[in-house]
Design an enzyme around this catalytic site. Structure first.
Site, short mmCIF file in Angstrom:
data_model
loop_
_atom_site.label_atom_id
_atom_site.label_comp_id
_atom_site.label_asym_id
_atom_site.label_seq_id
_atom_site.Cartn_x
_atom_site.Cartn_y
_atom_site.Cartn_z
N LEU A 21 0.83 -1.21 0.00
CA LEU A 21 0.00 0.00 0.00
C LEU A 21 0.86 1.26 0.00
CD1 LEU A 21 -2.91 1.02 0.00
CD2 LEU A 21 -2.82 1.08 2.50
N TRP A 562 10.61 2.57 21.16
CA TRP A 562 10.59 2.26 19.73
C TRP A 562 11.03 0.83 19.44
CZ3 TRP A 562 12.83 7.66 17.95
CH2 TRP A 562 11.86 8.65 18.24
N HIS A 642 17.94 15.80 24.02
CA HIS A 642 17.06 16.42 23.03
C HIS A 642 15.67 15.80 23.14
CE1 HIS A 642 15.33 17.84 19.33
NE2 HIS A 642 15.14 16.59 18.94
N HIS A 695 10.42 20.57 10.16
CA HIS A 695 9.48 19.67 9.48
C HIS A 695 8.95 20.25 8.18
CE1 HIS A 695 9.60 18.59 13.73
NE2 HIS A 695 9.58 17.36 13.27
N CYS A 727 14.85 19.99 15.61
CA CYS A 727 15.04 18.54 15.53
C CYS A 727 16.18 18.24 14.56
CB CYS A 727 13.74 17.84 15.11
SG CYS A 727 13.72 16.06 15.46
N1 GLN Z 1 19.90 13.01 17.02
C1 GLN Z 1 18.72 12.67 16.30
C2 GLN Z 1 18.73 13.37 14.95
O1 GLN Z 1 19.20 14.44 14.86
C3 GLN Z 1 17.46 13.07 17.04
C4 GLN Z 1 16.23 12.66 16.29
C5 GLN Z 1 14.94 12.89 17.01
O2 GLN Z 1 14.81 13.74 17.84
N2 GLN Z 1 13.95 12.15 16.68
O3 GLN Z 1 18.26 12.87 13.97
ZN ZN Z 2 13.85 15.71 17.60
#
Ligand code: GLN
Ligand code: ZN
Length: 753
Positions: A21, A562, A642, A695, A727
């Site tokens: 899919l 995960w 993070h 994003h 991110c």
């Molecule tokens: N160190 C990871 C990255 O930069 C952190 C990713 C995340 O926060 N999901 O890709």
């Molecule tokens: Zn992140």
């Protein structure tokens, strides 16, 4: 009552055993596939699912669990609740995809996590001018399709309480749940349409009833289902709940005229069910087969649960605890499993077989499935006795470290040592870890897998990539560099592949959102780090520059969140084992001269239990595991963490308790509100609120990042502030990243005191 059924599952995966899919939809998006080809691929998948479930012995088969993107978005379509901005798109499928992923002119709806799973749903937007109307075409068509195949089909709907509880108010509207009375008549009408179409049963999912998200869940459940089930021309109703126990809402539902209630008896407790007199005339759909984890069911225990129920409720059907969309399709696609491990597992197909086996035992007696019960018992025994699940050295070390305590010196002392060593400017600039995963990188990894390049050639390709990324960062003028993570297919799988106790599947795909699928590793045993996992890459990167390069690790909670995790010991114990492996890695990085180490915990919020009463103890062990992982280093080694992907409200105190020297956190979209929240819990370490949203492909201007930084400086003194994106950059293109980071560095220079 309609004829009760005895064997079912609450929903099935839809992405296809080989992600058919995904390929079809992405092909359609890219213009490679015609609409009719996409529809044919979808129909083939639905047909295969239905016929194989029926053939495996289910006497009631869920339908309408297929989706081109997401079941919550499907429900928004069903109820006429799409936002005005997509309604101008006249083609219904294109409108649907626009709502899910946006177009050049239309921003998409938000996405967030489906309860405590790793699946993300589309958040419906309910505005004051949203007029709910019924659009039952999809469910009616899928039901008709199943009837044509001769399958005893049970349409599945998301219920009105859950739908509204998961929606968000926009344009100053009231909280969506307050509009429940507008939806109830639509559901009643829909049930009549389904009855007219020949449906004997319908399943209405109300997982929100296992959470503490609504104050008046019990009253609401009672009122809504008394009304919906009050209709005369309708199929028999199963109200399905999953991911936890029902508490008070169970009695409330039992007092309504619905014919059946589906309960998660893996997460919930069977005793609570047995004491409810009002269940005496109900069918209980007993979720005794875990629908969201990969372990083989202990059939004997499950049968005990089922027979215990039989005495106290009207009738019992066997089911999975939730839809099997959260587990991979089938074990036979895994050639790398050793013989013991294979017997311990059950993926989607195997779970259906377990349901059918248990149903046969209920119907015809245990003797007729004696062979299956024996096999299950030997699997249980083999798993319990396997030395990989009990590595004494790990357990001894763990108890030693835990007693010793996982404390670092006070933050102020660490800070002094780090400042002296690092000598960074005020408002240091950095990034979160990954740089774009270019086609070259992906091709190199594929070539390594297929044997087209040697390990040495691959390593050289990665080194070339790291060299490029270091040069790029130096050119841009960043203060703290990263190696870019080109060698990582995924931030969890990369570590899982190197640690004992994990199995990384070849084809164990599950849907994460839309066409995005992930392959969670299986954490089955005690976790042992055989050798350093990242040191070579980090030291190579550091050798190329005089600027500090951050070591980059994934934290224990995120690795747990995960993965499919062993269910034979508390999660906390497993988290601590991972923490120990990460702790060893931090020490090795430090020993190799790395001065800054980041331990990512983007999933800290994800594992938060759904019930308030369980949240405190979770946060305690989660924070404990992080601190165990990060407290083995000297004061002069700076620990970063993070966090992203979530509203941090409920975990803000825990973020402070992590006590990382520097915390980079998603903030660009929430306008820095998270900083005030951190202040309010007394957080006083350094923080890097994301100054732009990675994003989106849009390149943010220097001015807007200056504005963001000024906002941040209103909440946090400049000496504690870092400057970074919100991110990692792996999903972006190099040209976008370069331009955005140049502007970011310029913004930092402009506001530096
Ligand atoms: N160190 C990871 C990255 O930069 C952190 C990713 C995340 O926060 N999901 O890709
Ligand atoms: Zn992140």
């Amino acid at each position: 009552m309609a004829t009760p059924f005895i064997a079912t599952i609450l929903g099935a995966p839809r992405i296809g055993p080989n992600r058919e899919l995904k390929r079809a939809i992405e092909g359609y998006w890219a213009g490679r596939l015609r609409r009719s080809e996409l529809e044919q691929a979808a129909e083939d998948l639905r047909r295969n699912t239905l016929t194989s479930l029926a053939a495996a012995g289910l006497d009631s088969v869920p339908v309408n669990t297929f989706s081109y993107y997401d079941q919550v978005l499907d429900t928004a379509v069903l109820l006429g609740a799409l936002p005005a901005r997509v309604l101008s798109i006249s083609d219904s499928l294109d409108r649907y995809f626009a709502a899910a992923r946006g177009t050049a002119d239309v921003p998409p709806l938000e996405m967030t996590k489906w309860f405590d799973t790793n699946y993300h749903y589309i958040v419906p937007e309910i505005a004051p001018d949203t007029v709910f109307t019924l659009h039952p075409e999809k469910v009616l068509a899928e039901f008709a399709e199943a009837r044509t195949l001769g399958v005893s089909a049970r349409p599945v709907l998301i219920g009105p309480v859950t739908f509204l509880a998961l929606s968000k108010a926009v344009d100053g509207g009231v909280p969506p749940i307050e509009r429940i009375d507008e939806l109830v008549p639509l559901y009643s009408e829909l049930l009549t349409r389904l009855a007219d179409a020949g449906a004997e049963w319908v399943q209405i999912d109300e997982p929100v009833l296992v959470t503490d998200q609504l104050n008046d869940a019990t009253e609401l459940a009672h009122r809504v289902y008394t009304e919906i089930a009050g209709g005369t021309r309708r199929p028999a109703i199963v109200v399905a709940t999953y991911f936890g126990g029902l508490d008070g809402a169970l009695v409330a539902l039992a007092r309504t005229p619905v014919e059946a209630i589906a309960l998660d008896l893996v997460a919930g407790d069977v005793q609570a069910v047995r004491s409810i007199a009002e269940l005496a005339d109900k069918l209980v759909v007993a979720g005794v087969v875990d629908g969201r984890n990969v372990w083989r069911t202990n059939l004997e225990n499950a049968l005990d649960t089922l027979t215990a129920l039989q005495g106290s409720v009207g009738a019992v059907a066997v089911s999975t605890s939730c839809s099997t969309m959260h587990v991979p399709y089938a074990l036979d696609a895994e050639s790398g499993l050793d013989d013991s491990l294979r017997t311990w597992l059950a993926f989607g197909d195997e779970k259906v077989f377990e349901v059918a086996t248990l149903a046969a035992a209920l119907r015809d007696g245990r003797e007729c499935v004696a062979a299956e019960i024996d096999a299950s018992n030997s699997a249980v025994a083999s798993r319990a006795g396997d030395p990989r699940l009990h590595v004494d050295a790990v357990r001894a070390r763990l108890s030693a470290v835990v007693t010793e305590g996982a404390a670092r010196s006070p933050a102020s002392e660490r800070r002094r040592a780090q400042d002296a060593r690092l000598n960074l400017p005020p408002l240091p600039t950095t990034t979160i870890g990954s740089y774009p995963q270019t086609p070259d990188i992906r091709n190199a990894r594929a070539a390594l897998r297929s044997g087209a390049v040697t390990a040495e050639e691959y390593q050289q390709q990665m080194r070339d990539e790291i060299t490029k990324v270091i040069r790029l960062q130096e050119d841009i003028g960043l203060d703290v560099l990263v190696h870019g993570e080109p060698e990582r297919n995924d931030m969890v799988q990369y570590f899982a592949e190197q640690l004992d106790g994990f199995f990384a599947t070849e084809n164990g795909w599950v849907q994460s959102y839309g066409t995005r699928c992930v392959r969670p590793p299986i954490l089955f045993g005690d976790v042992v780090r055989r050798r350093p996992m990242t040191v070579e890459w980090s030291t190579f990167a550091q050798s190329l520059t005089d600027k500090p390069v951050k070591g980059m690790l994934t934290g224990p909670v995120t690795i747990l969140a995960w993965s499919f995790v062993r269910d034979d010991q508390p999660l906390a114990d497993t988290a601590n084992q991972i923490a120990l492996a990460i702790r060893d890695e931090t020490k090795d990085l430090q020993g190799a001269g790395i001065a800054i180490i980041q331990v990512d915990e983007p999933a800290l919020r994800e594992l938060l239990p759904l019930r308030a009463k369980e949240q405190g103890s979770y946060l305690e062990w989660a924070v404990g595991a992080f601190r165990l992982a990060t407290s083995g280093v000297d004061d002069a080694t700076q620990i970063h963490t993070h966090l992203c992907y979530s509203e941090f409200g409920e975990v803000i105190g825990a973020i402070a308790d992590l006590d990382a020297d520097v915390t980079s956190i998603e903030a660009a979209r929430s306008h820095m509100e998270v900083l005030e929240d951190l202040n309010s819990v007394g957080f006083s370490n350094s923080v890097g609120p994301g100054v732009y949203d990675i994003h989106s492909p849009r390149v943010p201007s220097t001015e807007e990042m200056i504005t963001a930084l000024r906002e941040a400086m209103n909440a946090i003194p400049a000496e504690r502030l870092w400057v970074n994106p919100d991110c990692g950059l792996k999903t972006r293109r190099t040209d976008e990243v370069t331009a955005a980071l140049q502007n970011m560095v310029a913004a930092a220079q402009a506001v530096r005191p």
